[in-house]
Motif scaffolding. Sequence first.
Motif, PDB file in Angstrom:
ATOM      1  N   PHE A 270       0.820  -1.208   0.000  1.00 45.19           N
ATOM      2  CA  PHE A 270       0.000   0.000   0.000  1.00 45.19           C
ATOM      3  C   PHE A 270       0.855   1.260   0.000  1.00 45.19           C
ATOM      4  CE2 PHE A 270      -2.336   3.062   2.878  1.00 45.19           C
ATOM      5  CZ  PHE A 270      -3.150   3.577   1.881  1.00 45.19           C
ATOM      6  N   ALA A 271       1.951   1.234   0.717  1.00 51.08           N
ATOM      7  CA  ALA A 271       2.849   2.398   0.726  1.00 51.08           C
ATOM      8  C   ALA A 271       3.338   2.712  -0.683  1.00 51.08           C
ATOM      9  CB  ALA A 271       4.028   2.134   1.661  1.00 51.08           C
ATOM     10  N   GLU A 272       3.508   1.674  -1.496  1.00 51.14           N
ATOM     11  CA  GLU A 272       3.947   1.870  -2.886  1.00 51.14           C
ATOM     12  C   GLU A 272       2.801   2.321  -3.779  1.00 51.14           C
ATOM     13  OE1 GLU A 272       5.537  -1.893  -3.949  1.00 51.14           O
ATOM     14  OE2 GLU A 272       7.243  -1.786  -2.576  1.00 51.14           O
ATOM     15  N   THR A 273       1.656   1.640  -3.689  1.00 51.90           N
ATOM     16  CA  THR A 273       0.536   1.995  -4.561  1.00 51.90           C
ATOM     17  C   THR A 273       0.000   3.388  -4.242  1.00 51.90           C
ATOM     18  OG1 THR A 273      -1.000   0.856  -3.068  1.00 51.90           O
ATOM     19  CG2 THR A 273      -0.159  -0.403  -4.935  1.00 51.90           C
ATOM     20  N   ARG A 274      -0.032   3.729  -2.959  1.00 53.26           N
ATOM     21  CA  ARG A 274      -0.551   5.034  -2.572  1.00 53.26           C
ATOM     22  C   ARG A 274       0.283   6.156  -3.185  1.00 53.26           C
ATOM     23  NH1 ARG A 274      -1.012   7.180   3.668  1.00 53.26           N
ATOM     24  NH2 ARG A 274      -2.672   8.725   3.350  1.00 53.26           N
ATOM     25  N   ALA A 275       1.597   5.972  -3.233  1.00 54.13           N
ATOM     26  CA  ALA A 275       2.477   6.996  -3.792  1.00 54.13           C
ATOM     27  C   ALA A 275       2.243   7.192  -5.286  1.00 54.13           C
ATOM     28  CB  ALA A 275       3.932   6.620  -3.538  1.00 54.13           C
ATOM     29  N   ALA A 276       1.703   6.171  -5.953  1.00 53.76           N
ATOM     30  CA  ALA A 276       1.497   6.248  -7.404  1.00 53.76           C
ATOM     31  C   ALA A 276       0.203   6.968  -7.781  1.00 53.76           C
ATOM     32  CB  ALA A 276       1.504   4.842  -7.998  1.00 53.76           C
ATOM     33  N   PHE A 277      -0.675   7.203  -6.803  1.00 50.70           N
ATOM     34  CA  PHE A 277      -1.944   7.874  -7.091  1.00 50.70           C
ATOM     35  C   PHE A 277      -1.788   9.375  -6.909  1.00 50.70           C
ATOM     36  CE2 PHE A 277      -3.441   3.635  -6.928  1.00 50.70           C
ATOM     37  CZ  PHE A 277      -4.698   3.605  -7.510  1.00 50.70           C
ATOM     38  N   ASP A 278      -2.301  10.117  -7.885  1.00 51.95           N
ATOM     39  CA  ASP A 278      -2.104  11.578  -7.869  1.00 51.95           C
ATOM     40  C   ASP A 278      -3.383  12.353  -7.588  1.00 51.95           C
ATOM     41  OD1 ASP A 278      -3.547  11.128 -10.143  1.00 51.95           O
ATOM     42  OD2 ASP A 278      -2.055  11.959 -11.540  1.00 51.95           O
ATOM     43  N   GLY A 279      -4.425  11.675  -7.155  1.00 54.39           N
ATOM     44  CA  GLY A 279      -5.687  12.339  -6.872  1.00 54.39           C
ATOM     45  C   GLY A 279      -6.696  12.248  -8.000  1.00 54.39           C
ATOM     46  N   THR A 280      -6.268  11.705  -9.137  1.00 54.49           N
ATOM     47  CA  THR A 280      -7.208  11.550 -10.255  1.00 54.49           C
ATOM     48  C   THR A 280      -8.384  10.673  -9.864  1.00 54.49           C
ATOM     49  OG1 THR A 280      -5.353  11.764 -11.798  1.00 54.49           O
ATOM     50  CG2 THR A 280      -7.405  10.868 -12.667  1.00 54.49           C
ATOM     51  N   ASP A 281      -8.098   9.639  -9.072  1.00 56.17           N
ATOM     52  CA  ASP A 281      -9.165   8.723  -8.658  1.00 56.17           C
ATOM     53  C   ASP A 281     -10.199   9.439  -7.794  1.00 56.17           C
ATOM     54  OD1 ASP A 281      -6.974   8.843  -6.767  1.00 56.17           O
ATOM     55  OD2 ASP A 281      -8.036   7.323  -5.595  1.00 56.17           O
ATOM     56  N   LEU A 282      -9.765  10.396  -6.979  1.00 50.50           N
ATOM     57  CA  LEU A 282     -10.700  11.124  -6.128  1.00 50.50           C
ATOM     58  C   LEU A 282     -11.579  12.056  -6.958  1.00 50.50           C
ATOM     59  CD1 LEU A 282      -8.342  11.991  -3.128  1.00 50.50           C
ATOM     60  CD2 LEU A 282      -9.972  10.099  -3.349  1.00 50.50           C
ATOM     61  N   ALA A 283     -11.002  12.668  -7.975  1.00 51.02           N
ATOM     62  CA  ALA A 283     -11.800  13.506  -8.872  1.00 51.02           C
ATOM     63  C   ALA A 283     -12.812  12.655  -9.631  1.00 51.02           C
ATOM     64  CB  ALA A 283     -10.885  14.245  -9.850  1.00 51.02           C
ATOM     65  N   LEU A 284     -12.362  11.469 -10.062  1.00 58.23           N
ATOM     66  CA  LEU A 284     -13.271  10.564 -10.751  1.00 58.23           C
ATOM     67  C   LEU A 284     -14.390  10.120  -9.818  1.00 58.23           C
ATOM     68  CD1 LEU A 284     -14.069   8.758 -13.141  1.00 58.23           C
ATOM     69  CD2 LEU A 284     -12.424   7.061 -12.310  1.00 58.23           C
ATOM     70  N   PHE A 285     -14.032   9.833  -8.561  1.00 62.88           N
ATOM     71  CA  PHE A 285     -15.051   9.411  -7.603  1.00 62.88           C
ATOM     72  C   PHE A 285     -16.100  10.500  -7.402  1.00 62.88           C
ATOM     73  CE2 PHE A 285     -16.596   8.902  -3.169  1.00 62.88           C
ATOM     74  CZ  PHE A 285     -17.235   7.691  -3.337  1.00 62.88           C
ATOM     75  N   ASP A 286     -15.680  11.746  -7.360  1.00 65.30           N
ATOM     76  CA  ASP A 286     -16.637  12.847  -7.208  1.00 65.30           C
ATOM     77  C   ASP A 286     -17.591  12.905  -8.407  1.00 65.30           C
ATOM     78  OD1 ASP A 286     -15.650  13.622  -4.760  1.00 65.30           O
ATOM     79  OD2 ASP A 286     -14.277  15.136  -5.580  1.00 65.30           O
ATOM     80  N   GLU A 287     -17.059  12.678  -9.611  1.00 61.98           N
ATOM     81  CA  GLU A 287     -17.914  12.661 -10.802  1.00 61.98           C
ATOM     82  C   GLU A 287     -18.906  11.501 -10.742  1.00 61.98           C
ATOM     83  OE1 GLU A 287     -15.534  12.525 -14.303  1.00 61.98           O
ATOM     84  OE2 GLU A 287     -14.344  14.295 -13.776  1.00 61.98           O
ATOM     85  N   ILE A 288     -18.399  10.349 -10.336  1.00 58.53           N
ATOM     86  CA  ILE A 288     -19.272   9.173 -10.242  1.00 58.53           C
ATOM     87  C   ILE A 288     -20.356   9.388  -9.200  1.00 58.53           C
ATOM     88  CG2 ILE A 288     -19.338   6.750  -9.512  1.00 58.53           C
ATOM     89  CD1 ILE A 288     -16.540   6.454 -10.775  1.00 58.53           C
ATOM     90  N   ARG A 289     -19.971   9.931  -8.055  1.00 55.85           N
ATOM     91  CA  ARG A 289     -20.941  10.136  -6.970  1.00 55.85           C
ATOM     92  C   ARG A 289     -22.063  11.065  -7.410  1.00 55.85           C
ATOM     93  NH1 ARG A 289     -18.029  11.046  -1.508  1.00 55.85           N
ATOM     94  NH2 ARG A 289     -17.136  12.748  -2.744  1.00 55.85           N
ATOM     95  N   ALA A 290     -21.725  12.047  -8.219  1.00 57.43           N
ATOM     96  CA  ALA A 290     -22.753  12.970  -8.708  1.00 57.43           C
ATOM     97  C   ALA A 290     -23.787  12.250  -9.569  1.00 57.43           C
ATOM     98  CB  ALA A 290     -22.096  14.104  -9.494  1.00 57.43           C
ATOM     99  N   ALA A 291     -23.350  11.194 -10.251  1.00 50.81           N
ATOM    100  CA  ALA A 291     -24.270  10.428 -11.104  1.00 50.81           C
ATOM    101  C   ALA A 291     -25.287   9.646 -10.287  1.00 50.81           C
ATOM    102  CB  ALA A 291     -23.484   9.478 -12.006  1.00 50.81           C
ATOM    103  N   PHE A 292     -25.007   9.456  -9.005  1.00 51.88           N
ATOM    104  CA  PHE A 292     -25.899   8.692  -8.141  1.00 51.88           C
ATOM    105  C   PHE A 292     -26.683   9.585  -7.186  1.00 51.88           C
ATOM    106  CE2 PHE A 292     -22.836   5.559  -9.569  1.00 51.88           C
ATOM    107  CZ  PHE A 292     -23.635   4.457  -9.838  1.00 51.88           C
TER     108      PHE A 292
END
Length: 557
Positions: A270-292
């Motif tokens: 997780f320490a490795e995978t977390r460093a590879a995420f740049d926040g794009t997933d959180l922006a995508l999650f916000d878009e998805i949440r709006a659809a629901f």
Amino acid sequence: MYRYTDFDAAFVAERNRQFRAQVERRIDGSLTEDEFKPLRLMNGLYLQLHAYMLRVAIPYGTLNSAQMRQLAYLAERWDKGYGHFTTRQNIQFNWPALRDVPDMLDALAEVGMHAIQTSGNTIRNVTADHFAGAAADEIADPRPVAELLRQSSTDHPEFQFLPRKFKIAVTGAPNDRAVTAAHDLALRIVTRDGEIGYQVLVGGGLGRTPMIGKVIAAFVPQADLLPYVEAVVSVWNLLGRRDNKYKSRIKITVHEHGIDEIRRLVEARFAETRAAFDGTDLALFDEIRAAFAPPALTEAPTEAFDRAYAADPVFRSWADTNLSAHRAPGHAIVQVSLKAHGATPGDATAAQMRVLADIAERFGHDELRISHEQNVILPHIRKADLPEIHAILKPNGLATANIGLISDIIACPGMDYCALATARSIPIAQQIATRFDELKLEHEIGELKIKISGCINACGHHHVGHIGILGLDRAGVENYQITLGGDHTETASLGDRTGPGFSAEEIIPAIERLVEAYLAHRSSPEESFLESYRRLGMAPFKEALYGAADGKNARAA
């Protein structure tokens, strides 16, 4: 609900184009069946006992009316006029011709559906609570998380050739309606100091080695969820057994290494995978949440409901049994039973699908859900409209008042369809339902979950049935083992095997004897079968099944 983006549509169209070419090569002999098998499995196509079977994804069990109507069209145009809803909230078509499958996939794409990753050693269709977004007890709607996982896992380059299939479930309520503990990985939405996060379980699963999932993380914040899930799958991808398919699931990996060691490895990854995420997933999650976003619910007077409830005992029985509490005043969640007495559990005809689509469009904010219990849910219905809806369901065989009762049976297709099955499931389910309808005991018995599997792969979830039935082959004869005390909810447990199995002729009388023992021993009409079993233990039920001697031996043991 989520709608395909241009990217989604282009991705699915390209996959369908590729598969059409692969089918053509299989038909003209350029590909052997062995060469074709991994290609068809990537697109949800199985070769079953009698024909091909196409499994269509219904992500987190959510459909709109156009999608349900398209499923009806597929059933009539390319199958035998019906579809079979499964315990993973999918639908299966059991009789398509190979040459027609590409056309079926293109028709699905027209309404934002596909069959990708409904089979094969990959991350399968992500399931969720079928009351999502409507339940009175819900902390948060789990479907945005399920959609985020669907998007991130589809064609993920690291996770396309896993040791075995990998199943994920998400629930957003403390009352677990998604069988989370029986999944490879489960997410339960929880709160900590006012913040929403996820309790993560790993290593659950049924099949030949059933296990209840273990908590690997008590709280994972939303910001860390996707890298944490990737870390779990990545660790298993490296550790998972590939030398023995019966030991290749993550539950075996957790058992062999221990949850503490798996947790340590996941935290390091997780320490490795977390460093590879740049926040794009959180922006995508916000878009998805709006659809629901929840539908605009308008309350209406309930006089029509109250009058029908007081005057019509048939409507009253259906309302008492098939309705669940909604978070909004004046509304209810409707569970439509696909378990009419004597019917095949989970089957719906094309005509029934269209009726359900019409009701959803007219009364239900254009939403339907498929439950893991093989029923259809109308999640947002005004109580004022329920008498009219019931009147529509009745002539279409969709108003059976048996949700949660003994005839609301989960059953896999069994040996009537499946090449892996060793016994029939459907006839046993039909006979049980018919017998207890004849006895008029269902409502007196109350909640009782019977689940039936036709082989040890446990697609019918028999391990977590209050009464579980496992069909096996014994020297060429169908034999049915019984387990008791299983539970798929937040108090999950695996059923206990009672003893020797029963023949197909003996199994229905055996279930009758179990029910008679329950009615005789329960402390009150309010005590459920599961509560009675947990209070009394195996002994009185074993005595009912096998006789006094075995019962005494059980008590002595």
